[in-house]
Write a protein that holds these residues in place. Sequence first.
Motif, PDB file in Angstrom:
ATOM      1  N   GLU A  86      31.695   7.208 -29.014  1.00 38.90           N
ATOM      2  CA  GLU A  86      30.876   5.999 -28.936  1.00 38.90           C
ATOM      3  C   GLU A  86      29.437   6.386 -28.627  1.00 38.90           C
ATOM      4  OE1 GLU A  86      30.755   1.901 -26.240  1.00 38.90           O
ATOM      5  OE2 GLU A  86      31.366   3.807 -25.336  1.00 38.90           O
ATOM      6  N   GLU A  87      28.509   5.722 -29.282  1.00 37.63           N
ATOM      7  CA  GLU A  87      27.098   5.848 -28.949  1.00 37.63           C
ATOM      8  C   GLU A  87      26.523   4.445 -28.785  1.00 37.63           C
ATOM      9  OE1 GLU A  87      25.059   8.153 -31.841  1.00 37.63           O
ATOM     10  OE2 GLU A  87      26.336   9.924 -31.597  1.00 37.63           O
ATOM     11  N   SER A  88      25.561   4.309 -27.860  1.00 39.79           N
ATOM     12  CA  SER A  88      24.933   3.003 -27.662  1.00 39.79           C
ATOM     13  C   SER A  88      23.439   3.194 -27.460  1.00 39.79           C
ATOM     14  CB  SER A  88      25.533   2.268 -26.457  1.00 39.79           C
ATOM     15  OG  SER A  88      25.302   2.969 -25.265  1.00 39.79           O
ATOM     16  N   SER A  89      22.683   2.193 -27.826  1.00 41.56           N
ATOM     17  CA  SER A  89      21.223   2.295 -27.771  1.00 41.56           C
ATOM     18  C   SER A  89      20.695   2.422 -26.352  1.00 41.56           C
ATOM     19  CB  SER A  89      20.585   1.072 -28.448  1.00 41.56           C
ATOM     20  OG  SER A  89      21.013  -0.133 -27.806  1.00 41.56           O
ATOM     21  N   ASP A  90      21.441   1.901 -25.366  1.00 41.60           N
ATOM     22  CA  ASP A  90      20.991   1.981 -23.974  1.00 41.60           C
ATOM     23  C   ASP A  90      21.818   2.947 -23.133  1.00 41.60           C
ATOM     24  OD1 ASP A  90      23.354   0.600 -23.776  1.00 41.60           O
ATOM     25  OD2 ASP A  90      22.479  -1.244 -22.990  1.00 41.60           O
ATOM     26  N   GLY A  91      22.748   3.663 -23.780  1.00 43.13           N
ATOM     27  CA  GLY A  91      23.558   4.628 -23.057  1.00 43.13           C
ATOM     28  C   GLY A  91      24.698   4.026 -22.265  1.00 43.13           C
ATOM     29  N   ILE A  92      24.901   2.710 -22.363  1.00 44.27           N
ATOM     30  CA  ILE A  92      25.947   2.028 -21.599  1.00 44.27           C
ATOM     31  C   ILE A  92      27.141   1.759 -22.504  1.00 44.27           C
ATOM     32  CG2 ILE A  92      26.531  -0.010 -20.235  1.00 44.27           C
ATOM     33  CD1 ILE A  92      23.589  -0.273 -19.539  1.00 44.27           C
ATOM     34  N   SER A  93      28.310   2.195 -22.092  1.00 44.64           N
ATOM     35  CA  SER A  93      29.516   2.024 -22.897  1.00 44.64           C
ATOM     36  C   SER A  93      29.911   0.561 -22.998  1.00 44.64           C
ATOM     37  CB  SER A  93      30.678   2.809 -22.277  1.00 44.64           C
ATOM     38  OG  SER A  93      31.895   2.510 -22.945  1.00 44.64           O
ATOM     39  N   LEU A  94      30.491   0.221 -24.130  1.00 44.94           N
ATOM     40  CA  LEU A  94      31.011  -1.132 -24.326  1.00 44.94           C
ATOM     41  C   LEU A  94      32.079  -1.454 -23.280  1.00 44.94           C
ATOM     42  CD1 LEU A  94      30.911  -3.599 -26.266  1.00 44.94           C
ATOM     43  CD2 LEU A  94      32.675  -2.475 -27.622  1.00 44.94           C
ATOM     44  N   PHE A  95      32.772  -0.419 -22.804  1.00 45.71           N
ATOM     45  CA  PHE A  95      33.841  -0.592 -21.821  1.00 45.71           C
ATOM     46  C   PHE A  95      33.396  -0.112 -20.439  1.00 45.71           C
ATOM     47  CE2 PHE A  95      36.012  -1.132 -25.708  1.00 45.71           C
ATOM     48  CZ  PHE A  95      37.215  -1.773 -25.462  1.00 45.71           C
ATOM     49  N   GLU A  96      32.106  -0.207 -20.170  1.00 46.76           N
ATOM     50  CA  GLU A  96      31.546   0.286 -18.910  1.00 46.76           C
ATOM     51  C   GLU A  96      32.317  -0.233 -17.697  1.00 46.76           C
ATOM     52  OE1 GLU A  96      28.970   2.281 -16.304  1.00 46.76           O
ATOM     53  OE2 GLU A  96      29.230   2.457 -18.471  1.00 46.76           O
ATOM     54  N   ASN A  97      32.634  -1.519 -17.705  1.00 40.78           N
ATOM     55  CA  ASN A  97      33.335  -2.112 -16.564  1.00 40.78           C
ATOM     56  C   ASN A  97      34.812  -2.352 -16.852  1.00 40.78           C
ATOM     57  OD1 ASN A  97      31.031  -2.341 -14.892  1.00 40.78           O
ATOM     58  ND2 ASN A  97      30.369  -4.118 -16.067  1.00 40.78           N
ATOM     59  N   ASN A  98      35.325  -1.685 -17.890  1.00 33.05           N
ATOM     60  CA  ASN A  98      36.693  -1.964 -18.312  1.00 33.05           C
ATOM     61  C   ASN A  98      37.431  -0.690 -18.701  1.00 33.05           C
ATOM     62  OD1 ASN A  98      36.622  -5.159 -18.740  1.00 33.05           O
ATOM     63  ND2 ASN A  98      34.698  -4.285 -19.452  1.00 33.05           N
ATOM     64  N   ARG A  99      37.286   0.345 -17.898  1.00 31.21           N
ATOM     65  CA  ARG A  99      37.930   1.610 -18.245  1.00 31.21           C
ATOM     66  C   ARG A  99      39.405   1.576 -17.849  1.00 31.21           C
ATOM     67  NH1 ARG A  99      34.175   4.692 -20.433  1.00 31.21           N
ATOM     68  NH2 ARG A  99      32.042   4.670 -19.628  1.00 31.21           N
ATOM     69  N   SER A 100      40.140   0.745 -18.569  1.00 32.42           N
ATOM     70  CA  SER A 100      41.584   0.626 -18.412  1.00 32.42           C
ATOM     71  C   SER A 100      42.219   0.675 -19.790  1.00 32.42           C
ATOM     72  CB  SER A 100      41.946  -0.700 -17.721  1.00 32.42           C
ATOM     73  OG  SER A 100      41.353  -0.789 -16.449  1.00 32.42           O
ATOM     74  N   ILE A 101      43.528   0.871 -19.821  1.00 34.50           N
ATOM     75  CA  ILE A 101      44.250   0.873 -21.085  1.00 34.50           C
ATOM     76  C   ILE A 101      44.589  -0.568 -21.453  1.00 34.50           C
ATOM     77  CG2 ILE A 101      46.330   1.654 -22.270  1.00 34.50           C
ATOM     78  CD1 ILE A 101      46.381   3.980 -20.184  1.00 34.50           C
ATOM     79  N   PHE A 102      44.317  -0.948 -22.704  1.00 34.83           N
ATOM     80  CA  PHE A 102      44.589  -2.305 -23.154  1.00 34.83           C
ATOM     81  C   PHE A 102      45.586  -2.301 -24.302  1.00 34.83           C
ATOM     82  CE2 PHE A 102      40.196  -2.727 -21.445  1.00 34.83           C
ATOM     83  CZ  PHE A 102      40.492  -3.619 -20.421  1.00 34.83           C
TER      84      PHE A 102
END
Length: 293
Positions: A86-102
Amino acid sequence: MIKRALKHTFTLLNVDHVKLDSRWNYKNVISPYFRLYYIDGGEGEIWDVSAKIKLEPGFLYIIPSFTLCNLVCPSHLSQYFVQFFEESSDGISLFENNRSIFKVKATDIDILNFARLLEINPGRGINRSDNPRIYEKNVFYKEYQDLNNLQSMSTFTETHGILLQLVSRFLTQEIFKYKDGGHVPVKILNAISYIQLNLSRDLSVTSLAKRANLHTDYFSRLFHQHTGERPVKYIHEKRIERAQYLIVTTQMTFSEIATQTGFENVFYFSKIFKKITGMSPGNYKKQMDMIGF
């Protein structure tokens, strides 16, 4: 007109359809990329720090980057899998606050997407071993990055589009909830982005508060209120997360990694690394290193 830019992009690492058995049994796996599974036969289990989730036919599963997990197959398991960065323009992951298995129920379109992804990206399996300690090496990453560079624009664009579709299946309100901190002030969002993009620079709370034009104590309280963590702890976690990525994907020394991630020396780096991950950088590298080479 409402304008909305997509900040997150995904780059293919591996995709394949595999038959696994009881040898697929790996503990304390933590990777710098996403894993996404579609199960079409058998059963297995994946664990994170908060839950044990059954792998069963007809479902999709996603493991965000840097999510510590265990992978287990008691007998046999048939799965499509895709691994991607994953790459993001601001360096923040899409799952920044959701690092769990879904886990979500697969649809016909999901199944077709996996089949199509495999069809247009032949030969992108792991091809060596299903042990993460063996295939998670810099030379293998570079090999697949080179393959991406050789893709036609059509294949590259379609691959990215399919990855976006598959990830979108996990972005529902029911399972994708940010920490409820109300409206996050722009100054805190700016501070988070600045931290992500400047891990090697001075990130003292005083300097961050000065950038935000806020008193240090007030900035610290506001940051904690909207992130759930004190600035220093958050900075340490982001630096160690980056260090884990560098250990896995480069041949940099620990001293070089310490400098790259903003630690004043390798001893302090090692202390914080162990405090956050539970193991020293050396033991972490050994865990990730290839066995027998």
